[in-house]
Design an enzyme around this catalytic site. Structure first.
Site, PDB file in Angstrom:
ATOM      1  N   SER A  64       0.820  -1.215   0.000  1.00 11.61           N
ATOM      2  CA  SER A  64       0.000   0.000   0.000  1.00 11.61           C
ATOM      3  C   SER A  64       0.852   1.262   0.000  1.00 11.61           C
ATOM      4  O   SER A  64       0.425   2.303  -0.479  1.00 11.61           O
ATOM      5  CB  SER A  64      -0.951   0.000   1.195  1.00 11.61           C
ATOM      6  OG  SER A  64      -0.227  -0.056   2.409  1.00 11.61           O
ATOM      7  N   ASN A  76       1.589  -4.506 -14.420  1.00 13.44           N
ATOM      8  CA  ASN A  76       0.524  -5.443 -14.764  1.00 13.44           C
ATOM      9  C   ASN A  76      -0.546  -5.500 -13.670  1.00 13.44           C
ATOM     10  O   ASN A  76      -1.367  -6.399 -13.653  1.00 13.44           O
ATOM     11  CB  ASN A  76       1.079  -6.842 -15.046  1.00 13.44           C
ATOM     12  CG  ASN A  76       1.803  -7.441 -13.859  1.00 13.44           C
ATOM     13  OD1 ASN A  76       2.141  -6.747 -12.910  1.00 13.44           O
ATOM     14  ND2 ASN A  76       2.058  -8.734 -13.923  1.00 13.44           N
ATOM     15  N   ASP A  82       2.105 -19.370 -10.823  1.00 16.80           N
ATOM     16  CA  ASP A  82       1.556 -20.690 -10.490  1.00 16.80           C
ATOM     17  C   ASP A  82       2.673 -21.701 -10.288  1.00 16.80           C
ATOM     18  O   ASP A  82       3.853 -21.383 -10.426  1.00 16.80           O
ATOM     19  CB  ASP A  82       0.526 -21.153 -11.523  1.00 16.80           C
ATOM     20  CG  ASP A  82       1.110 -21.464 -12.881  1.00 16.80           C
ATOM     21  OD1 ASP A  82       2.333 -21.703 -12.992  1.00 16.80           O
ATOM     22  OD2 ASP A  82       0.338 -21.485 -13.846  1.00 16.80           O
ATOM     23  N   PHE A  93      10.123 -11.347 -10.265  1.00 17.29           N
ATOM     24  CA  PHE A  93      10.388  -9.941 -10.553  1.00 17.29           C
ATOM     25  C   PHE A  93       9.108  -9.142 -10.342  1.00 17.29           C
ATOM     26  O   PHE A  93       8.013  -9.685 -10.395  1.00 17.29           O
ATOM     27  CB  PHE A  93      10.815  -9.753 -12.019  1.00 17.29           C
ATOM     28  CG  PHE A  93      12.142 -10.337 -12.359  1.00 17.29           C
ATOM     29  CD1 PHE A  93      13.289  -9.565 -12.305  1.00 17.29           C
ATOM     30  CD2 PHE A  93      12.258 -11.664 -12.748  1.00 17.29           C
ATOM     31  CE1 PHE A  93      14.526 -10.108 -12.634  1.00 17.29           C
ATOM     32  CE2 PHE A  93      13.478 -12.212 -13.076  1.00 17.29           C
ATOM     33  CZ  PHE A  93      14.621 -11.433 -13.020  1.00 17.29           C
TER      34      PHE A  93
END
Length: 127
Positions: A64, A76, A82, A93
């Site tokens: 935050s 992104n 996964d 990264f």
């Protein structure tokens, strides 16, 4: 309790731990000093590689305070790692985009992650 195998790729970052008993999220740290100018983007090395248990994934998000402290956004918005991302070159990264000139130092906490079980297989019924 699932066990996560981890390889630290930097001796300069603190080992992973829960966020001071306040949360079940775990901080990730910059493993390198990064200087960004406004408008630049870069993948920031987090100094870890992990083997997640089968059926689990990690959700990686900025902390935050990351934008306030460093003026960067995670480009992104959210990262998903996964259990298939576990090879020798599968280092974690943070893709960062700078809105102002900034310097991120080694060991600065810049993002966090949490492990989730995969979503169950769904079926859809038209109505």
């Amino acid at each position: 309790m699932p066990k996560i195998r981890i390889r630290y790729l930097s001796d300069n970052i603190e080992k992973l731990r829960y966020i001071d008993g306040k949360s079940d999220w775990i901080d990730l740290r910059a493993a390198e000093t990064v200087e960004l100018k406004a408008g630049e983007s870069r993948y920031i090395h987090l100094g870890v590689a992990m083997v997640l248990p089968q059926g689990y994934e990690a959700h990686v998000l900025p902390r935050s305070s990351t934008f306030r402290n460093y003026g960067i956004l995670m480009s992104n918005s959210m990262g998903i790692v996964d259990e298939s991302y576990c090879g020798n070159n599968d280092q974690w990264f943070m893709p960062a985009f700078a809105l102002r000139d900034t310097v991120i130092e080694v060991n600065d906490r810049i993002c966090q992650f949490r492990i989730f079980a995969h979503q169950p297989t769904l079926t859809f019924a038209e109505t």
